[in-house]
Design a protein around this motif. Structure first.
Motif, PDB file in Angstrom:
ATOM      1  N   MET A 340      11.740 -30.684   9.136  1.00 32.88           N
ATOM      2  CA  MET A 340      10.759 -29.684   9.528  1.00 32.88           C
ATOM      3  C   MET A 340      11.426 -28.354   9.844  1.00 32.88           C
ATOM      4  O   MET A 340      10.907 -27.290   9.505  1.00 32.88           O
ATOM      5  CB  MET A 340       9.975 -30.172  10.748  1.00 32.88           C
ATOM      6  N   THR A 341      12.582 -28.398  10.473  1.00 27.36           N
ATOM      7  CA  THR A 341      13.294 -27.165  10.816  1.00 27.36           C
ATOM      8  C   THR A 341      14.173 -26.663   9.681  1.00 27.36           C
ATOM      9  O   THR A 341      14.764 -25.584   9.797  1.00 27.36           O
ATOM     10  CB  THR A 341      14.158 -27.395  12.058  1.00 27.36           C
ATOM     11  N   GLN A 342      14.305 -27.451   8.579  1.00 27.52           N
ATOM     12  CA  GLN A 342      15.081 -27.077   7.394  1.00 27.52           C
ATOM     13  C   GLN A 342      16.532 -26.745   7.733  1.00 27.52           C
ATOM     14  O   GLN A 342      17.121 -25.821   7.173  1.00 27.52           O
ATOM     15  CB  GLN A 342      14.438 -25.884   6.676  1.00 27.52           C
ATOM     16  N   ASP A 343      17.116 -27.497   8.637  1.00 25.91           N
ATOM     17  CA  ASP A 343      18.517 -27.300   8.982  1.00 25.91           C
ATOM     18  C   ASP A 343      19.363 -28.316   8.221  1.00 25.91           C
ATOM     19  O   ASP A 343      19.322 -29.521   8.526  1.00 25.91           O
ATOM     20  CB  ASP A 343      18.711 -27.444  10.497  1.00 25.91           C
ATOM     21  N   TYR A 344      20.104 -27.852   7.252  1.00 23.84           N
ATOM     22  CA  TYR A 344      21.004 -28.674   6.443  1.00 23.84           C
ATOM     23  C   TYR A 344      20.238 -29.845   5.825  1.00 23.84           C
ATOM     24  O   TYR A 344      20.768 -30.939   5.662  1.00 23.84           O
ATOM     25  CB  TYR A 344      22.159 -29.171   7.305  1.00 23.84           C
ATOM     26  N   TRP A 345      18.980 -29.583   5.462  1.00 18.83           N
ATOM     27  CA  TRP A 345      18.141 -30.649   4.929  1.00 18.83           C
ATOM     28  C   TRP A 345      18.541 -31.046   3.521  1.00 18.83           C
ATOM     29  O   TRP A 345      18.277 -32.180   3.089  1.00 18.83           O
ATOM     30  CB  TRP A 345      16.680 -30.210   4.932  1.00 18.83           C
ATOM     31  N   GLU A 346      19.188 -30.118   2.798  1.00 21.17           N
ATOM     32  CA  GLU A 346      19.560 -30.446   1.418  1.00 21.17           C
ATOM     33  C   GLU A 346      20.575 -31.574   1.359  1.00 21.17           C
ATOM     34  O   GLU A 346      20.610 -32.336   0.380  1.00 21.17           O
ATOM     35  CB  GLU A 346      20.092 -29.198   0.703  1.00 21.17           C
ATOM     36  N   ASN A 347      21.400 -31.715   2.399  1.00 26.60           N
ATOM     37  CA  ASN A 347      22.370 -32.813   2.428  1.00 26.60           C
ATOM     38  C   ASN A 347      21.649 -34.158   2.538  1.00 26.60           C
ATOM     39  O   ASN A 347      21.966 -35.112   1.821  1.00 26.60           O
ATOM     40  CB  ASN A 347      23.326 -32.616   3.591  1.00 26.60           C
ATOM     41  N   PHE A 361      11.928 -37.553  -4.397  1.00 29.58           N
ATOM     42  CA  PHE A 361      11.837 -36.159  -3.975  1.00 29.58           C
ATOM     43  C   PHE A 361      10.446 -35.831  -3.446  1.00 29.58           C
ATOM     44  O   PHE A 361      10.279 -34.896  -2.652  1.00 29.58           O
ATOM     45  CB  PHE A 361      12.178 -35.232  -5.146  1.00 29.58           C
ATOM     46  N   LEU A 362       9.434 -36.609  -3.855  1.00 27.52           N
ATOM     47  CA  LEU A 362       8.075 -36.351  -3.387  1.00 27.52           C
ATOM     48  C   LEU A 362       7.969 -36.485  -1.866  1.00 27.52           C
ATOM     49  O   LEU A 362       7.218 -35.743  -1.225  1.00 27.52           O
ATOM     50  CB  LEU A 362       7.102 -37.316  -4.066  1.00 27.52           C
ATOM     51  N   TYR A 363       8.714 -37.410  -1.297  1.00 31.88           N
ATOM     52  CA  TYR A 363       8.692 -37.578   0.158  1.00 31.88           C
ATOM     53  C   TYR A 363       9.150 -36.306   0.852  1.00 31.88           C
ATOM     54  O   TYR A 363       8.520 -35.838   1.816  1.00 31.88           O
ATOM     55  CB  TYR A 363       9.584 -38.761   0.540  1.00 31.88           C
ATOM     56  N   PHE A 364      10.217 -35.704   0.353  1.00 35.19           N
ATOM     57  CA  PHE A 364      10.754 -34.492   0.980  1.00 35.19           C
ATOM     58  C   PHE A 364       9.825 -33.301   0.749  1.00 35.19           C
ATOM     59  O   PHE A 364       9.680 -32.442   1.626  1.00 35.19           O
ATOM     60  CB  PHE A 364      12.150 -34.204   0.430  1.00 35.19           C
ATOM     61  N   VAL A 365       9.201 -33.233  -0.425  1.00 35.71           N
ATOM     62  CA  VAL A 365       8.268 -32.137  -0.686  1.00 35.71           C
ATOM     63  C   VAL A 365       7.109 -32.175   0.305  1.00 35.71           C
ATOM     64  O   VAL A 365       6.720 -31.150   0.893  1.00 35.71           O
ATOM     65  CB  VAL A 365       7.752 -32.217  -2.138  1.00 35.71           C
ATOM     66  N   VAL A 366       6.576 -33.367   0.545  1.00 36.92           N
ATOM     67  CA  VAL A 366       5.435 -33.489   1.452  1.00 36.92           C
ATOM     68  C   VAL A 366       5.850 -33.199   2.887  1.00 36.92           C
ATOM     69  O   VAL A 366       5.151 -32.477   3.624  1.00 36.92           O
ATOM     70  CB  VAL A 366       4.819 -34.900   1.322  1.00 36.92           C
ATOM     71  N   VAL A 367       6.998 -33.736   3.320  1.00 35.75           N
ATOM     72  CA  VAL A 367       7.447 -33.518   4.707  1.00 35.75           C
ATOM     73  C   VAL A 367       7.715 -32.045   4.962  1.00 35.75           C
ATOM     74  O   VAL A 367       7.297 -31.485   5.986  1.00 35.75           O
ATOM     75  CB  VAL A 367       8.701 -34.367   5.002  1.00 35.75           C
ATOM     76  N   ILE A 368       8.395 -31.389   4.036  1.00 39.89           N
ATOM     77  CA  ILE A 368       8.721 -29.974   4.247  1.00 39.89           C
ATOM     78  C   ILE A 368       7.456 -29.115   4.167  1.00 39.89           C
ATOM     79  O   ILE A 368       7.306 -28.146   4.922  1.00 39.89           O
ATOM     80  CB  ILE A 368       9.770 -29.520   3.224  1.00 39.89           C
ATOM     81  N   PHE A 370       4.213 -29.982   4.921  1.00 41.58           N
ATOM     82  CA  PHE A 370       3.389 -30.131   6.121  1.00 41.58           C
ATOM     83  C   PHE A 370       4.176 -29.846   7.397  1.00 41.58           C
ATOM     84  O   PHE A 370       3.599 -29.366   8.375  1.00 41.58           O
ATOM     85  CB  PHE A 370       2.807 -31.547   6.182  1.00 41.58           C
ATOM     86  N   GLY A 371       5.464 -30.155   7.397  1.00 44.48           N
ATOM     87  CA  GLY A 371       6.242 -29.952   8.609  1.00 44.48           C
ATOM     88  C   GLY A 371       6.721 -28.534   8.782  1.00 44.48           C
ATOM     89  O   GLY A 371       6.473 -27.894   9.809  1.00 44.48           O
ATOM     90  N   SER A 372       7.399 -28.004   7.757  1.00 47.48           N
ATOM     91  CA  SER A 372       8.004 -26.684   7.884  1.00 47.48           C
ATOM     92  C   SER A 372       7.019 -25.567   7.577  1.00 47.48           C
ATOM     93  O   SER A 372       6.863 -24.633   8.360  1.00 47.48           O
ATOM     94  CB  SER A 372       9.219 -26.578   6.951  1.00 47.48           C
ATOM     95  N   PHE A 373       6.341 -25.665   6.433  1.00 47.26           N
ATOM     96  CA  PHE A 373       5.443 -24.580   6.030  1.00 47.26           C
ATOM     97  C   PHE A 373       4.146 -24.560   6.831  1.00 47.26           C
ATOM     98  O   PHE A 373       3.525 -23.507   6.961  1.00 47.26           O
ATOM     99  CB  PHE A 373       5.102 -24.698   4.544  1.00 47.26           C
ATOM    100  N   TYR A 374       3.745 -25.689   7.366  1.00 43.35           N
ATOM    101  CA  TYR A 374       2.467 -25.752   8.071  1.00 43.35           C
ATOM    102  C   TYR A 374       2.660 -25.764   9.591  1.00 43.35           C
ATOM    103  O   TYR A 374       2.181 -24.867  10.296  1.00 43.35           O
ATOM    104  CB  TYR A 374       1.683 -26.984   7.623  1.00 43.35           C
ATOM    105  N   LEU A 375       3.381 -26.760  10.115  1.00 39.05           N
ATOM    106  CA  LEU A 375       3.469 -26.914  11.569  1.00 39.05           C
ATOM    107  C   LEU A 375       4.242 -25.771  12.221  1.00 39.05           C
ATOM    108  O   LEU A 375       3.821 -25.236  13.252  1.00 39.05           O
ATOM    109  CB  LEU A 375       4.126 -28.248  11.907  1.00 39.05           C
TER     110      LEU A 375
END
Length: 1112
Positions: A340-347, A361-368, A370-375
């Protein structure tokens, strides 16, 4: 004293009887006077009436709201209002008790709060130091205990209004002191963490400084508003954490181990399968890739093990010291919060895809999403709305107070002064009342005694004398009231010259050239270049000095210094002259940095920069208290981390302490600042290695409070004072823009010369041209009238002209050659096509074609040419879609007409896409599509999805907002580049040529200390490589790139590491030899990232709101 005529009455036993009397009476509901609240300054009209002998003494409450309560008021010399309970303090001391009056006198004295503030600051400094004696802590505790005792004696403990514990901030003092005595007298053993509570003493500044309470209340309101968002965030993250547990539990512990057959072949003796299972538990048999155990998987698209190895689960520990996993709910929730905070998430993304397969990759797309772009943005919206609500309430209160003052002033102007009949009424007297009115007021009982009246007269006479001296200085020193006629002529001549628009343009050009010269200065330049830049600095400094002197002569010092920009120019000139005088003194080269401030002189003529500086200045003024709150927050967490984890870092790492640590206050400050910038996970891993689980709540608390709340409140405050119209609309100042005036003069002069040359050429045929123009206009008007008369009745329902007016005007005569029935058929055909292109089925067909065309473009990959049939199918579909879009273009041309068609910008976009598609199809037909130059044109077919944008209203609003924001974004970009130019030039002066280091030739790693390399010569002698960092400050463009990385927090840690290790040019860097240079990056992040980059957000948001209003 007469109670009927005196406003301020000393508190006596009769005052208690008055309170009892008012309590027995039925009173109308009142509201407290906000101007007379606790901690407010006494209004100026009442300050003139307040007698000096009542300073620091209990008086009856001057607010009607409190006359039914057992309270009294004390006013100190600064005219600050303090309110106390009239009940016996601690059940012992009445308001008239001498000990309580002494405590009140001490508490309300201005020196008391000053001493407490100095004690707090001293205590804060001591907390940042190592090995502070316990004696100092005992002294501070005694001082705070005395403070609490004085407050309890003056106010009472808890029973009654305005007692000690009725103020929530006093609870903080009470708790801190209780914990201090607990840690003093009881050995807590492993619970010495309670001593960390002493850090909260810093929050006492909030209770001492009045302005901080307001912003803290706004923060508390933000936390209350974030309650529902917090619950929603935890709920959504819990769902993703549980889903991650089901999908990836134990997946990140999969390793490559030898197969049973290959293991038997490599071993020298036979073994059973059970012995094999025990053997492969040893890490020595696992497959390693670059000194790391390969993370593998058996699913489609995962990383495969090499031949002879098989992927087994539950082997070894999880990645990142074992702290990255989905093995239980806690670690899974932490991983989702990291996403959600996108800190070193690519690792984490790469690790999961390597072990579970590419389709996860769909799991990460949905989490980021709703978590990062929305919350995260929802939290920003809630914080911004909470601040705007608080700001609206504050503005309403201020407006109410101003209305009351205005009504009272109008009342005083219409009604003459007379004695007040009610002692509880509060008069508002204008501060400009003359001495006669003061005497009248005194006779009516507003002043106590004749002595005070005499004192006022004495002060008035002294102030008149001072006023005479000030007027003398103003006339002869500031306004230059000289009677010499020759001086006035000289001053007028200087004013005509220096205030001319061309001189202002010349100064602006000099500023630009001076900035260019400063940007050219870099290490390693030739002596000739250095000499040229030095001479240029002398010339520009002389020009700016002469400008300031001539302006002082022309405007007089009084008028000159009234303008803030003139004061700014004078300070820069003064510092530049001092820098030239001390150019050869070592250690004072920092004065060169002040020359960079000359760039801001452009703001006088550049409205965008001027307004942005005003916005930042306004924001800094409004954010002063919030900035202090942020500093206090960073300080608290830095000291807390230093006391909790500092010693554990030293015990764990010894001399090899990592760069980001809690061993001293500065490093703790930097690591907390790094968390506020959004990077927390890597520092937390190292902390977990040292101190264990307490690091998790510490880092999460720092991130949530510091980043998600306080920094978002910074952005909300900045956007509240920002409006994108500031960058679009023209400024309407009283002073005319002299740069525009000078440019206008030049343009008029050029037009005058062109007009003269044109008149010389066209003078003989002047009248003939005018006559021919008149004939043409008359002919066109007659044709228009005739065409209107001859139109059929159904012409109004037909589409507009097919061709542009320019063509129709010159070929109107051709209409006579076309038979009438053909014209009717042509119009009927166009009407049918017009109805066709406007039909909803046609629109849906085009949208479906766009979607299908986009899908076909997405199906192309690097292996398409190798599959002949599939490649031919895609080529045929591409031709079909090109034909469809071309037919659509032609139909719309027939329906709307060429001129009307291109009036719409979206149609222009469609036209470009169709032309590119047709061009790409022709390239494929002639087999020249693979030529690199022409291939780039063919790739423009990817613009086809943009055709769908014009079909949906919501998307059109968003895209229109983006395009509409381009001019304002461009202006903000230029201003941002000016800000960054200053920091880039400063970075070149600080770090230019200092990022070189000696590295090993093969690995490019920095040589070890044991190699005894101290400079470039030693490095080359020992056959090493003297190499520069890829990101450096060797010149201004490279400085821009480095600052861009720092502002985006991508790769900025390595840049800061090089800066903290840098020594001098040609000297081998040493570990953190110059660590305090990191302050440069902290300042840049505050001004270059938090302020300037957030202005882009403001521009886009404001333009989007404008587009929505236009659509609605």
């Amino acid at each position: 004293m007469n109670s009927n005529s005196t406003i301020f009455r000393e508190f006596t036993y009769e005052s208690l009887q008055h309170t009892e009397y008012y309590r027995r009476q039925t009173q109308e509901p009142l509201s407290p006077n906000k101007e007379l609240a606790e901690g407010q300054i006494l209004p100026k009209p009442l300050q003139n009436l307040f007698p000096d002998e009542l300073i620091g003494k209990p008086i009856e409450d001057i607010d009607c709201y409190y006359r039914v309560d057992y309270v009294f008021v004390v006013i100190n010399r600064r005219k600050t209002i303090y309110r106390f309970s009239s009940r016996p303090a601690c059940f012992l001391l009445s308001p008239l008790n001498c000990f309580r009056r002494l405590a009140i006198r001490i508490l309300t004295h201005s020196l008391f709060s000053t001493l407490i503030m100095l004690t707090i600051l001293t205590n804060c400094i001591c907390m940042t130091l190592d090995n502070v004696p316990d004696t100092l802590e005992t002294i501070f505790t005694i001082i705070y205990t005395i403070e609490v005792l004085i407050k309890c004696l003056a106010r009472g403990f808890i029973f009654g209004k305005f007692t000690f514990l009725r103020d929530p901030w006093n609870w903080l003092d009470f708790i801190v002191i209780i914990f201090a005595y607990i840690t003093f007298f009881i050995n807590m053993g492993k619970f010495t963490v309670l001593r960390v509570v002493r850090v909260l003493r810093v929050l006492k500044t909030v209770a001492v400084v009045p302005g901080l309470k307001t912003i803290v209340n706004a923060l508390f309101q933000s936390f209350i508003s974030l309650r529902d968002v917090t619950v929603l965030s935890v709920f959504i993250l819990s769902i993703f954490a549980l889903l991650g547990m089901q999908l990836y539990m134990g997946v990140l512990r999969q390793k490559c181990v030898p197969q049973y057959d290959s293991f038997l072949n490599t071993s020298q003796f036979n073994m059973s399968y059970r012995s094999y299972l025990k053997k492969i538990d040893d890490k020595a048999y696992w497959y390693q890739d670059n000194e790391n155990y390969l993370l593998c998987g058996n699913a489609s698209g995962s990383t495969r093990c090499p031949i002879g190895y098989v992927c087994w689960k539950d082997r070894g520990m999880n990645p990142d010291f074992g702290y990255t996993s989905f093995d239980n709910y806690g670690w899974a929730l932490l991983a989702c919060f990291r996403l959600m905070t996108q800190d070193y998430w690519e690792n984490l993304y790469q690790l999961v895809l390597s072990a579970a397969g590419r389709y996860h990759f769909l799991y990460f797309v949905v989490v980021i999403f709703f978590g990062s772009f929305y919350l995260v943005n929802l939290i920003l919206a809630i914080v911004s709305m909470s601040y705007l609500h608080q700001q609206t309430k504050t503005e309403a209160k201020n407006k109410e107070i101003q209305n009351k003052k205005r009504k009272q002033l109008n009342k005083e102007q219409s009604i003459s002064m007379f004695p007040y009949q009610d002692a509880t009424d509060i008069p508002y007297i204008d501060s400009s009342i003359n001495t006669l009115n003061q005497d009248n007021i005194t006779t009516n009982g507003f002043s106590s005694g004749q002595s005070s009246n005499q004192t006022k007269l004495t002060l008035t006479s002294d102030s008149d004398t001072a006023h005479v001296y000030l007027r003398y200085l103003r006339v002869y020193c500031c306004e230059w009231a000289c009677q010499w006629e020759i001086f006035h002529k000289f001053q007028a001549l200087v004013a005509v010259f220096i205030l001319d628009a061309f001189v202002e343009l010349f100064i602006t050009i000099c500023i630009v050239l001076n900035t260019f010269f400063m940007a050219l200065d870099q290490p390693g330049q030739s002596e000739k270049m250095t000499r040229v830049l030095t001479i240029g600095n002398y010339i520009f400094t002389s020009i700016f000095t002469v400008e300031s002197i001539l302006k002082i002569i022309a405007l007089t010092p009084g008028k000159f210094y009234r303008n803030g920009w003139n004061v700014f120019d004078f300070l820069i000139v003064t510092v530049s002259l001092i820098e030239l005088g001390l150019a050869n003194v070592k250690g004072l080269s920092v004065l060169r940095s002040f020359r960079l401030l000359r760039v801001f002189k452009l703001a006088k003529s550049w409205h965008t920069l001027n307004r942005l500086i005003s916005i930042i200045g306004k924001s800094i003024g409004a954010l002063g208290n919030l900035t202090l709150i942020l500093v206090i927050t960073i300080f608290i967490f830095a000291v807390m981390g230093m006391q909790l984890f500092g010693q554990k870092y030293k015990d764990k790492f010894g001399k090899n302490i990592p760069r980001w640590n809690f061993c001293d206050f500065f490093h703790a400050f930097m690591i907390v600042f790094r968390v506020l910038c959004g990077e927390w996970i890597e520092s937390m891993w190292v902390c977990l290695e040292c101190a264990g689980w307490p690091c998790i709540p510490f880092f999460l608390l720092v991130f949530v409070i510091g980043n998600l709340v306080i920094l978002n409140l910074f952005l909300a405050l900045l956007l509240a004072s920002f409006n994108s119209n500031v960058f679009v609309e023209k400024e309407e100042d009283e002073n005319e823009n002299k740069i525009a005036e000078a440019i206008n003069r030049i343009q008029r002069f050029v037009r005058f010369l062109i007009e003269i040359l044109r008149r010389n050429k066209t003078k003989p045929i002047k009248y003939k041209v005018e006559a021919s123009k008149a004939i043409i206009v008359e002919t066109i008007e007659m044709q228009a009238m005739d065409s209107v008369v001859s139109l059929p009745e159904n012409t109004l329902d037909t589409p507009p002209d097919c061709c542009p007016t320019l063509i129709s005007k010159y070929f109107a005569c051709c209409a006579e050659c076309i038979p009438q029935f053909l014209q009717i058929q042509w119009k009927s055909l166009r009407s049918s096509i017009h109805r066709l292109v406007q039909h909803r089925f046609f629109e849906w067909f085009i949208i479906a074609s766009i979607v299908a065309s986009s899908i076909t473009l997405a199906l192309e990959d690097v292996y398409t040419r190798q599959r002949a049939i599939f490649s031919k199918v895609l080529a045929m579909l591409d031709v079909i879609f090109t034909i469809i879009f071309t037919i659509e273009l032609l139909l719309k041309w027939f329906a709307y007409g060429v001129r009307t068609y291109f009036k719409n910008g979206w149609n222009g976009l469609d036209f470009v896409i169709v032309i590119v598609s047709v061009f790409g199809t022709l390239l494929d037909a002639f087999k020249v599509a693979d030529i690199p130059v022409l291939k780039s044109m063919r790739t423009l077919r990817a613009l086809r999805p943009l055709k769908a944008l014009s079909r949906f209203e919501g998307i059109r609003v968003v895209v229109s907002a983006l395009f509409g924001a381009i001019p304002a974004i461009f202006n903000v970009l230029l201003v941002c580049l000016v800000f960054w130019l200053i920091f880039s030039i400063m970075g070149v002066q600080l770090f230019g040529g200092k990022f070189y280091k000696c590295v090993y030739t093969d690995t490019h790693d920095q040589v070890k200390i044991s190699e005894n390399v101290t400079n470039k010569i030693d490095c080359l002698k020992k056959n090493f490589t003297w190499e520069n960092s890829r990101i450096n400050f060797d010149n201004v463009p490279n400085g821009y790139l480095a600052l861009f990385q720092v502002a985006t927090f991508k790769g900025w840690v390595e840049i800061m590491a090089d800066a903290s290790d840098a020594k001098e040019i040609g000297i081998q860097p040493s570990y953190e030899t110059n660590v305090y240079m990191l302050i440069y990056f902290v300042i840049f992040i505050i001004f270059g990232s938090f302020f300037t980059l957030n202005l882009f957000i403001g521009v886009v948001i404001d333009n989007f709101n404008q587009q929505k209003r236009l659509v609605s």
